[in-house]
Design an enzyme around this catalytic site. Structure first.
Site, PDB file in Angstrom:
ATOM      1  NE  ARG A 269      39.184  51.705  48.330  1.00 14.45           N
ATOM      2  CZ  ARG A 269      38.670  52.317  49.377  1.00 14.45           C
ATOM      3  NH1 ARG A 269      37.930  53.404  49.229  1.00 14.45           N
ATOM      4  NH2 ARG A 269      38.898  51.864  50.596  1.00 14.45           N
TER       5      ARG A 269
ATOM      6  N   GLY B  25      50.663  49.656  54.108  1.00  9.93           N
ATOM      7  CA  GLY B  25      49.336  49.560  54.697  1.00  9.93           C
ATOM      8  C   GLY B  25      48.876  50.771  55.466  1.00  9.93           C
TER       9      GLY B  25
ATOM     10  CE1 TYR C  65      38.040  45.440  49.430  1.00 10.90           C
ATOM     11  CE2 TYR C  65      38.532  47.595  48.513  1.00 10.90           C
ATOM     12  CZ  TYR C  65      38.836  46.260  48.658  1.00 10.90           C
ATOM     13  OH  TYR C  65      39.949  45.744  48.041  1.00 10.90           O
TER      14      TYR C  65
ATOM     15  CB  CYS D 232      22.382  46.613  34.431  1.00  8.17           C
ATOM     16  SG  CYS D 232      20.710  45.933  34.562  1.00  8.17           S
TER      17      CYS D 232
END
Length: 419
Positions: free
Chosen positions: A316, A239, A320, A347
């Site tokens: 991404r 992480g 996010y 689209c």
């Protein structure tokens, strides 16, 4: 940008001009630096020198066979979350004895595959999974090595979609239920309890959440010891964040040093091997997405640069609202800059790669979307029947095609018309 530098007005990946890569392989194309991947992994390895540590690469970040092969040669273990990822590790020459199998929904078929391959450990996330794994292992006449993934209810301070250590998350076993789950595991005839696992999220940019989670894990190790349940390893997940914009995550060495210092003060923790599961921090800044400007347009005061990459290539930003740097491959005069939204041809209004970037652009220009080595190609799709991009690995002055660009025909090759 260490692996990606300008030289004589052109952006290079190591020693290869991105203009040359675009000419040879087309766009959009993912471009990775071998040196950047090896250097990032090497920092972890040096920080762990002299200790019983296995740094596992989290395949979900980027599962290209060339990346797996490269890290296997460097001595990495692998963190997988599916049977498909296990097959990739094996196909790339990875050692199954260095594989930890994570994930909340392992099927019986995946369990059998992993037991047959001889993975190092299953990171089990529920008592239901424990029972299933015991049953599968028993049917094969085997014992399954297990660590329980403990959810410590620690806020990693990152995007909610990639926070995995909070109580409301689907991941892991709640900290206050973990002792009972370990008791259950220790009684199952085909389960061998070997460790404890904890992973609280992704793109974490401070030490505090890592250490808070570790304290919860060490507390639980003491309780397990009192019950007569001894552990051989502690898996602290991964992480660690990278810099996309202004983030200032701790260095790889600083994180490991802080973890080791905490463990060294804990009597029972010192006797355990330590495992990590890093992905983004190894490959994130080792890759970029190379794309070409197709057209420029204005809607009122808004300027749009429509490129040939899209949300299906790099999800991404749409998923996010993630920020990625954008570098012109051959920069133009600064006095011609305007504020541009970099968008794709898909689209959807959510199809954007960057917003309000000061750039001087013309149609046909090449752009590099930086920090795209993790969760770029791995999350790509064929939405709008768009073939996925090519992938290229640069090693010094050589560029190697490590994944061919898909064709439209390959996208519907498995489909059938009605009779």
């Amino acid at each position: 940008m260490d692996a990606f530098q300008y030289r004589q007005g052109t952006l290079l990946a190591e020693g290869v001009a991105l203009t040359e890569i675009a000419q040879r392989f087309g766009t959009p194309t993912y471009v990775y630096s071998r040196r950047a991947i090896v250097d990032a992994f090497g920092e972890f390895r040096r920080a762990a020198a002299g200790r019983d540590v296995l740094v596992c690469y989290a395949l979900k970040a980027n599962s290209n066979l060339a990346v797996i092969d490269l890290l296997a040669r460097e001595g990495a273990g692998f963190d997988i979350v599916s049977g498909g990822e296990l097959q990739r590790v094996l196909a790339a020459g990875g050692d199954p004895a260095k594989v930890v199998f994570s994930g909340v929904g392992k099927t019986e078929a995946e369990m059998r595959m992993a037991l047959q391959a001889g993975v190092r450990c299953f990171n089990v996330e529920s008592e239901s999974e424990l029972a299933r794994l015991d049953r599968v292992a028993g049917s094969m006449g085997r014992h399954a090595p297990v660590s329980l993934r403990v959810n410590p209810d620690v806020d990693p301070g990152t995007h909610p979609y990639i926070s995995t250590g909070l109580r409301e998350s689907k991941f892991g076993i709640a900290h206050d239920a973990a002792l009972a789950a370990y008791r259950t595991a220790s009684r199952l005839p085909h389960i061998e309890v070997t460790g404890i696992d904890c992973h609280i999220g992704s793109q974490i940019t401070s030490l505090a959440p890592f250490l808070a989670a570790l304290d919860k894990v060490l507390e639980l190790i003491d309780a397990l010891h009192a019950e007569g349940i001894a552990l051989r390893h502690i898996d602290l997940g991964g992480g660690l964040g990278i810099r996309y914009d202004e983030e200032q995550p701790p260095s790889r060495g600083a994180l490991l040093a802080a973890v080791f210092e905490r463990i060294d003060r804990h009597a029972r923790g010192k006797s355990c091997a330590i495992l990590f599961e890093f992905g983004r921090s190894i490959v994130g800044n080792a890759g970029l997405l190379l794309t070409r400007v197709e057209c420029l347009k204005r809607n009122g005061e808004r300027r749009f640069a429509v490129v040939d990459a899209a949300m299906n290539d790099l999800m991404r930003p749409a998923l996010y609202e993630a920020w990625h740097p954008v570098w012109p491959v051959q920069p133009r005069e600064a006095d011609a800059q305007h504020s541009w939204d970099i968008v794709g041809p898909v689209c959807e209004s959510g199809d954007w790669l960057a917003r309000e970037r000061r750039l001087a652009l013309a149609e046909g220009d090449l752009l590099a979307i930086g920090s795209a080595g993790a969760y770029g190609m791995a999350m790509a799709s064929n939405y709008n029947t768009r073939p996925r991009a090519a992938e290229v690995m640069v090693d010094g002055g050589q560029a190697y095609l490590v994944r061919e660009r898909e064709t439209v025909e390959s996208l519907y090759a498995l489909e059938r018309r009605l009779p």
